[in-house]
Design a protein around this motif. Structure first.
Motif, PDB file in Angstrom:
ATOM      1  N   ARG A   1      17.593 -28.289 -36.245  1.00 11.00           N
ATOM      2  CA  ARG A   1      18.367 -27.877 -37.134  1.00 11.00           C
ATOM      3  C   ARG A   1      18.769 -26.472 -37.391  1.00 11.00           C
ATOM      4  O   ARG A   1      19.624 -25.770 -37.614  1.00 11.00           O
ATOM      5  N   ALA A   2      17.534 -25.784 -36.590  1.00 11.56           N
ATOM      6  CA  ALA A   2      17.857 -24.213 -35.963  1.00 11.56           C
ATOM      7  C   ALA A   2      17.197 -24.238 -34.693  1.00 11.56           C
ATOM      8  O   ALA A   2      16.727 -25.278 -34.191  1.00 11.56           O
ATOM      9  N   LEU A   3      17.570 -23.224 -34.183  1.00  7.95           N
ATOM     10  CA  LEU A   3      17.069 -22.824 -32.677  1.00  7.95           C
ATOM     11  C   LEU A   3      15.846 -22.290 -32.632  1.00  7.95           C
ATOM     12  O   LEU A   3      15.391 -21.396 -31.736  1.00  7.95           O
ATOM     13  N   GLY A   4      14.935 -22.454 -33.526  1.00  6.49           N
ATOM     14  CA  GLY A   4      13.453 -21.576 -33.660  1.00  6.49           C
ATOM     15  C   GLY A   4      12.926 -22.207 -34.844  1.00  6.49           C
ATOM     16  O   GLY A   4      13.385 -22.716 -35.758  1.00  6.49           O
TER      17      GLY A   4
ATOM     18  N   ARG B   1      15.564 -15.501 -26.415  1.00 12.86           N
ATOM     19  CA  ARG B   1      15.884 -17.025 -27.053  1.00 12.86           C
ATOM     20  C   ARG B   1      17.469 -17.560 -26.831  1.00 12.86           C
ATOM     21  O   ARG B   1      18.122 -17.126 -27.507  1.00 12.86           O
ATOM     22  N   PHE B   2      17.496 -18.353 -25.796  1.00  9.27           N
ATOM     23  CA  PHE B   2      18.536 -18.930 -25.659  1.00  9.27           C
ATOM     24  C   PHE B   2      19.683 -18.190 -25.257  1.00  9.27           C
ATOM     25  O   PHE B   2      20.925 -18.186 -25.750  1.00  9.27           O
TER      26      PHE B   2
ATOM     27  N   LEU C   1      24.480 -22.532 -26.851  1.00 12.15           N
ATOM     28  CA  LEU C   1      24.141 -23.247 -28.025  1.00 12.15           C
ATOM     29  C   LEU C   1      24.218 -22.373 -29.280  1.00 12.15           C
ATOM     30  O   LEU C   1      23.990 -21.212 -29.226  1.00 12.15           O
ATOM     31  N   LEU C   2      24.986 -22.903 -30.219  1.00 10.89           N
ATOM     32  CA  LEU C   2      25.313 -22.268 -31.271  1.00 10.89           C
ATOM     33  C   LEU C   2      24.360 -22.479 -32.437  1.00 10.89           C
ATOM     34  O   LEU C   2      23.528 -23.033 -32.630  1.00 10.89           O
ATOM     35  N   GLU C   3      24.453 -21.173 -33.281  1.00 13.05           N
ATOM     36  CA  GLU C   3      23.621 -21.085 -34.359  1.00 13.05           C
ATOM     37  C   GLU C   3      24.383 -21.549 -35.503  1.00 13.05           C
ATOM     38  O   GLU C   3      25.204 -20.950 -36.065  1.00 13.05           O
ATOM     39  N   GLU C   4      23.970 -22.706 -36.004  1.00 10.91           N
ATOM     40  CA  GLU C   4      24.782 -23.524 -37.103  1.00 10.91           C
ATOM     41  C   GLU C   4      24.193 -23.469 -38.518  1.00 10.91           C
ATOM     42  O   GLU C   4      24.801 -23.607 -39.397  1.00 10.91           O
TER      43      GLU C   4
END
Length: 447
Positions: free
Chosen positions: A347-350, A276-277, A169-172
């Motif tokens: 929108r964010a991964l956290g 985290r991921f 999963l990308l941090e975009e």
């Protein structure tokens, strides 16, 4: 067709598309077949089960129940019935392979869009009782299916977190807004009545109904959710080694689990890191703590000389406007969430650091009530006065009285269509693979 119906159908079609793009992004577009078929934890389904379950649920409710169409794949109904098949057993079922699941879901969606064109959404005000509603009233059944898919997308994200291996999963997203410090660590919520629940929200589930008056004594509630920095003080003070802070049930869970910190935390020299991921990183001090069970939240609150808020206390802090005396749909008002209001929708991964979304503050000045982390309350899941199951008992009613604890507010992984200030989530008090945190409260007559 009225312009009102046209707008409603345009919104539904757009939301159906968004949910499917998100589901595919978490499965077919990011993982190979082996990862999709694997069971990454006995707590979770194989991701390919979630994917086809989404399509089967959509077929049953939007094609068969709402559209009156013949079943496309009645032979798979049993495979994707969540009540017949515990999560730990689903990996052994003869599930659709990933490409079969894609083809099935695409076929269902094509027919659903045809159905949407032809149905009357009955755009009339919602009645008071859940039992008096109809599937098509204000598009309810379509809203239900959209929310259901986004809920499974959040469940898929929990599976991704449990998955071992390189990040997929990308941090975009760019950096969140600059956090602002709170004016006070806690907020006084005045004594008095407020309206809890809803009678008229077209997206609401049966367990959010009916609206009723709840009269509360004054209490204090934390301005922000408990942060990693604050929780770390509990860890370093020996909170996980001291049974004074734990209920008997919680201490037994901690002992059997050998828990020493939130899930996915690991000691690293003088500090802590988290996974985290697939990424290992230092624990960010200013983010809300997440991946804690109800038992851990309750123990921290006792250690801090406080308690968890009740569900009613949480909702009053989130909705009550003392100037008007009314309860809002969201803390900031009735308009739907934007990125300025809350950290929602992956929108964010956290979580974002506390203080990042001042536009989302409640009228009383309580922050981060929507998004970032689900917040444990002390309340056991139950029905409201006048509860009536709709459209099926298995969504809410079968979970009443089962020891499930209520969580409120949504997380960073929750889609904006699947959360509001009346929305009620629930889970076993031992669960911590979910994106859960908490805030504390205390009685106003206590120093």
């Amino acid at each position: 067709m009225s312009r009102e119906q046209e707008r409603a159908k345009e919104r539904i079609a757009a939301e159906l598309d968004r949910s499917r793009r998100r589901s595919n992004g978490l499965t077919l577009d990011s993982l190979d077949e082996a990862d999709l078929l694997a069971q990454h934890s006995p707590l979770m389904s194989p991701l390919v089960w979630d994917l086809a379950h989404i399509g089967n649920y959509e077929e049953q409710w939007l094609l068969r129940a709402a559209g009156g169409r013949e079943a496309l794949r009645p032979d798979i109904d049993g495979l994707y019935d969540a009540f017949e098949n515990p999560r730990a057993d689903r990996v052994a079922l003869p599930l659709l392979r990933p490409e079969e699941a894609r083809d099935y879901n695409d076929r269902v969606r094509r027919e659903v869009l045809d159905t949407l064109d032809s149905v009357d959404l009955e755009t009339v005000p919602a009645p008071r009782s859940a039992g008096e509603r109809s599937l098509l009233e204000a598009g309810f059944v379509f809203h239900m299916v959209i929310q259901h898919e986004h809920m499974h997308d959040e469940t898929m994200l929990a599976t991704h977190q449990l998955r071992r291996g390189a990040p997929v999963l990308l941090e975009e997203e760019s950096a969140p807004p600059e956090p602002s410090p709170p004016t006070a660590e806690e907020v006084l919520v005045p004594a008095g009545p407020f309206t809890m629940g809803t009678d008229d929200d077209p997206w609401s589930y049966d367990n959010e109904r009916s609206a009723h008056t709840v009269d509360l004594d004054a209490y204090w509630i934390d301005t922000d959710p408990v942060t990693n920095r604050a929780y770390l003080r509990f860890v370093e003070d020996g909170g996980y080694q001291d049974p004074r802070w734990w209920s008997d049930e919680g201490w037994e869970w901690k002992r059997r689990r050998d828990a020493v910190a939130p899930a996915f935390w690991t000691p690293d020299g003088d500090g802590w890191v988290r996974r985290r991921f697939g990424r290992v990183e230092e624990v960010p001090p200013d983010q809300p703590v997440q991946h804690v069970s109800f038992h851990e939240a309750e123990a921290y609150a006792r250690w801090a000389g406080r308690r968890l808020p009740t569900e009613a206390e949480w909702e009053k802090a989130a909705r009550f406007d003392p100037a008007s005396g009314r309860s809002r749909r969201f803390p900031w008002g009735d308009e739907e969430p934007t990125g300025g209001h809350a950290n929602l929708g992956q929108r964010a991964l956290g979580p974002h650091p506390v203080g990042s979304h001042p536009e989302g503050d409640s009228p009383l000045g309580v922050r981060h009530l929507i998004g970032d982390v689900w917040e444990w309350t002390s309340t056991t899941f139950h029905g409201y006065p006048g509860f009536s199951a709709f459209p099926y008992r298995e969504y809410s009613e079968v979970f009443f009285g089962g020891g499930y604890k209520v969580l409120r507010g949504g997380s960073w992984a929750t889609h904006p269509t699947a959360v509001r200030s009346t929305f009620r989530n629930w889970d076993h008090p031992i669960r911590r693979q979910i994106f859960s945190g908490f805030r504390c409260a205390r009685d106003a007559d206590r120093a």
